[in-house]
Design a protein around this motif. Structure first.
Motif, mmCIF file in Angstrom:
data_model
loop_
_atom_site.group_PDB
_atom_site.id
_atom_site.type_symbol
_atom_site.label_atom_id
_atom_site.label_comp_id
_atom_site.label_asym_id
_atom_site.label_seq_id
_atom_site.Cartn_x
_atom_site.Cartn_y
_atom_site.Cartn_z
ATOM 1 N N ILE A 129 0.824 -1.208 0.000
ATOM 2 C CA ILE A 129 0.000 0.000 0.000
ATOM 3 C C ILE A 129 0.863 1.265 0.000
ATOM 4 O O ILE A 129 0.460 2.322 -0.494
ATOM 5 N N ALA A 130 2.107 1.137 0.490
ATOM 6 C CA ALA A 130 2.948 2.333 0.662
ATOM 7 C C ALA A 130 3.334 2.975 -0.672
ATOM 8 O O ALA A 130 3.522 4.193 -0.740
ATOM 9 N N GLY A 131 3.460 2.189 -1.715
ATOM 10 C CA GLY A 131 3.857 2.745 -3.014
ATOM 11 C C GLY A 131 2.843 3.747 -3.534
ATOM 12 O O GLY A 131 3.207 4.744 -4.178
ATOM 13 N N GLY A 132 1.599 3.510 -3.235
ATOM 14 C CA GLY A 132 0.539 4.413 -3.694
ATOM 15 C C GLY A 132 0.701 5.811 -3.135
ATOM 16 O O GLY A 132 0.234 6.791 -3.733
ATOM 17 N N TYR A 136 -0.866 9.028 -5.175
ATOM 18 C CA TYR A 136 -2.239 9.474 -4.906
ATOM 19 C C TYR A 136 -2.357 10.910 -4.387
ATOM 20 O O TYR A 136 -3.380 11.556 -4.627
ATOM 21 N N PRO A 137 -1.351 11.443 -3.690
ATOM 22 C CA PRO A 137 -1.453 12.879 -3.372
ATOM 23 C C PRO A 137 -1.579 13.729 -4.642
ATOM 24 O O PRO A 137 -2.331 14.706 -4.669
ATOM 25 N N LEU A 138 -0.881 13.345 -5.701
ATOM 26 C CA LEU A 138 -0.989 14.067 -6.974
ATOM 27 C C LEU A 138 -2.396 13.926 -7.552
ATOM 28 O O LEU A 138 -2.991 14.906 -8.018
ATOM 29 N N VAL A 139 -2.932 12.710 -7.481
ATOM 30 C CA VAL A 139 -4.275 12.467 -8.024
ATOM 31 C C VAL A 139 -5.297 13.328 -7.276
ATOM 32 O O VAL A 139 -6.151 13.979 -7.879
ATOM 33 N N TRP A 140 -5.175 13.365 -5.971
ATOM 34 C CA TRP A 140 -6.136 14.158 -5.194
ATOM 35 C C TRP A 140 -5.932 15.650 -5.436
ATOM 36 O O TRP A 140 -6.904 16.409 -5.529
ATOM 37 N N ILE A 155 -11.719 9.584 -8.794
ATOM 38 C CA ILE A 155 -10.651 8.582 -8.888
ATOM 39 C C ILE A 155 -11.331 7.281 -9.293
ATOM 40 O O ILE A 155 -12.253 6.847 -8.599
ATOM 41 N N THR A 156 -10.942 6.672 -10.389
ATOM 42 C CA THR A 156 -11.470 5.337 -10.684
ATOM 43 C C THR A 156 -10.305 4.358 -10.816
ATOM 44 O O THR A 156 -9.197 4.733 -11.231
ATOM 45 N N THR A 157 -10.593 3.119 -10.419
ATOM 46 C CA THR A 157 -9.510 2.130 -10.365
ATOM 47 C C THR A 157 -9.864 0.800 -11.042
ATOM 48 O O THR A 157 -9.026 -0.093 -11.095
ATOM 49 N N MET A 158 -11.091 0.673 -11.551
ATOM 50 C CA MET A 158 -11.519 -0.625 -12.100
ATOM 51 C C MET A 158 -10.593 -1.142 -13.198
ATOM 52 O O MET A 158 -10.279 -2.328 -13.253
ATOM 53 N N ALA A 159 -10.158 -0.250 -14.077
ATOM 54 C CA ALA A 159 -9.339 -0.695 -15.219
ATOM 55 C C ALA A 159 -7.956 -1.188 -14.798
ATOM 56 O O ALA A 159 -7.262 -1.836 -15.595
ATOM 57 N N ILE A 160 -7.577 -0.900 -13.547
ATOM 58 C CA ILE A 160 -6.253 -1.356 -13.092
ATOM 59 C C ILE A 160 -6.178 -2.880 -13.107
ATOM 60 O O ILE A 160 -5.113 -3.458 -13.337
ATOM 61 N N ALA A 161 -7.330 -3.526 -12.896
ATOM 62 C CA ALA A 161 -7.343 -4.999 -12.927
ATOM 63 C C ALA A 161 -6.972 -5.514 -14.321
ATOM 64 O O ALA A 161 -6.563 -6.667 -14.470
ATOM 65 N N ALA A 162 -7.101 -4.657 -15.325
ATOM 66 C CA ALA A 162 -6.702 -5.024 -16.693
ATOM 67 C C ALA A 162 -5.504 -4.170 -17.109
ATOM 68 O O ALA A 162 -5.424 -3.671 -18.234
ATOM 69 N N ALA A 179 -2.145 3.819 -11.740
ATOM 70 C CA ALA A 179 -2.635 4.149 -10.395
ATOM 71 C C ALA A 179 -4.089 4.597 -10.391
ATOM 72 O O ALA A 179 -4.813 4.342 -9.426
ATOM 73 N N ALA A 180 -4.520 5.268 -11.428
ATOM 74 C CA ALA A 180 -5.906 5.768 -11.457
ATOM 75 C C ALA A 180 -6.274 6.254 -12.842
ATOM 76 O O ALA A 180 -5.407 6.668 -13.619
#
Ligand code: FMN
Length: 215
Positions: A129-132, A136-140, A155-162, A179-180
């Motif tokens: 989790i630490a790598g995020g 993610y501060p940039l994304v926010w 923020i969407t993350t569904m496509a990360i699974a692909a 990441a997002a």
């Protein structure tokens, strides 16, 4: 912070490059581990590419919804899903999972160079989790900066699974993690109140099991 909601429905307004440029120019001051700034943002305006990216997230969204319907916490890394694959495959997903990516005037695909990210939990026996924290501060910041300009997104993350297919579609190197995917546009409406836990519900004094921090 109190009003920055997940905007998923957008008007037909465009998000011009000069406004997007200001958003990104403010957001870039986000922190990253060791200030290594390993993030890359691919600005996708092409409608076909956005639709394809939305479709790539559909299988993950199907599982998400199927798990919700089965009373599970979707995609959690502790308890494997008990929902059979054929049930997942037959699950319909609400338009809210696909439409924002397909309908927003712009979709930002945020990736991060794993070659420069310090991942302090990589040798622990749990999901990383630490790598995020280096992206993610940039994304926010992007979402807050967008709000400052009268725009919004999610923020969407569904496509990360692909992720492999996302990388292939956009030419993202395999040393980057996706990441997002952040659709941005002018929100149709502003909710009056965001539902969040109170501070006392998730903050304690001195120890995790210490008394609630009531201020
Ligand atoms: C890590 C993360 C992943 C998310 N993934 C998705 C997603 O794939 N699709 C989506 O529609 N919303 C996604 N969201 C948005 C959340 O559902 C939203 O932030 C949350 O429900 C609070 O919404 P509100 O701010 O409008 O109250 C994600 C949010 C975060 C922080």
């Amino acid at each position: 912070m109190r009003t920055a909601f997940a905007a998923r429905e957008f008007t037909d307004d465009t998000l011009p490059d000069d406004v997007l440029s200001r958003i990104l120019d403010n957001a870039r001051f986000a922190p990253s581990g060791g200030n290594r700034q390993g993030a890359h943002i691919t600005v996708v305006r092409d409608a076909r590419t956005r639709r394809r990216l939305a479709e790539l997230g559909a299988p993950a969204a199907r599982r998400y919804v199927a798990q919700l319907m089965a009373g599970e916490s979707p995609w959690n890394p502790l308890r494997p899903s008990g929902v059979p694959q054929d049930v997942i495959d037959a699950t319909e997903i609400p338009d809210a999972f696909v439409a924002p990516l397909a309908n927003a005037p712009v979709l930002l695909v945020v990736s991060v160079d794993l070659g420069v990210v310090a991942v302090l939990d990589q040798e622990l026996d749990r999901v990383g989790i630490a790598g995020g924290a280096s992206v993610y501060p940039l994304v926010w910041n992007i979402l807050l900066a967008a709000r400052n300009e009268g725009y919004g997104g999610t923020i969407t993350t569904m496509a990360i699974a692909a992720e492999d297919e996302v990388r292939r579609l956009l030419g993202i190197p395999d040393t980057h993690a996706v990441a997002a995917l952040v659709p941005l546009g002018k929100p149709v409406r502003q909710p009056t109140r965001l539902r969040r836990r109170s501070v006392a519900e998730f903050v304690t004094r001195e120890r995790f099991d210490g008394p609630a921090f009531e201020g």
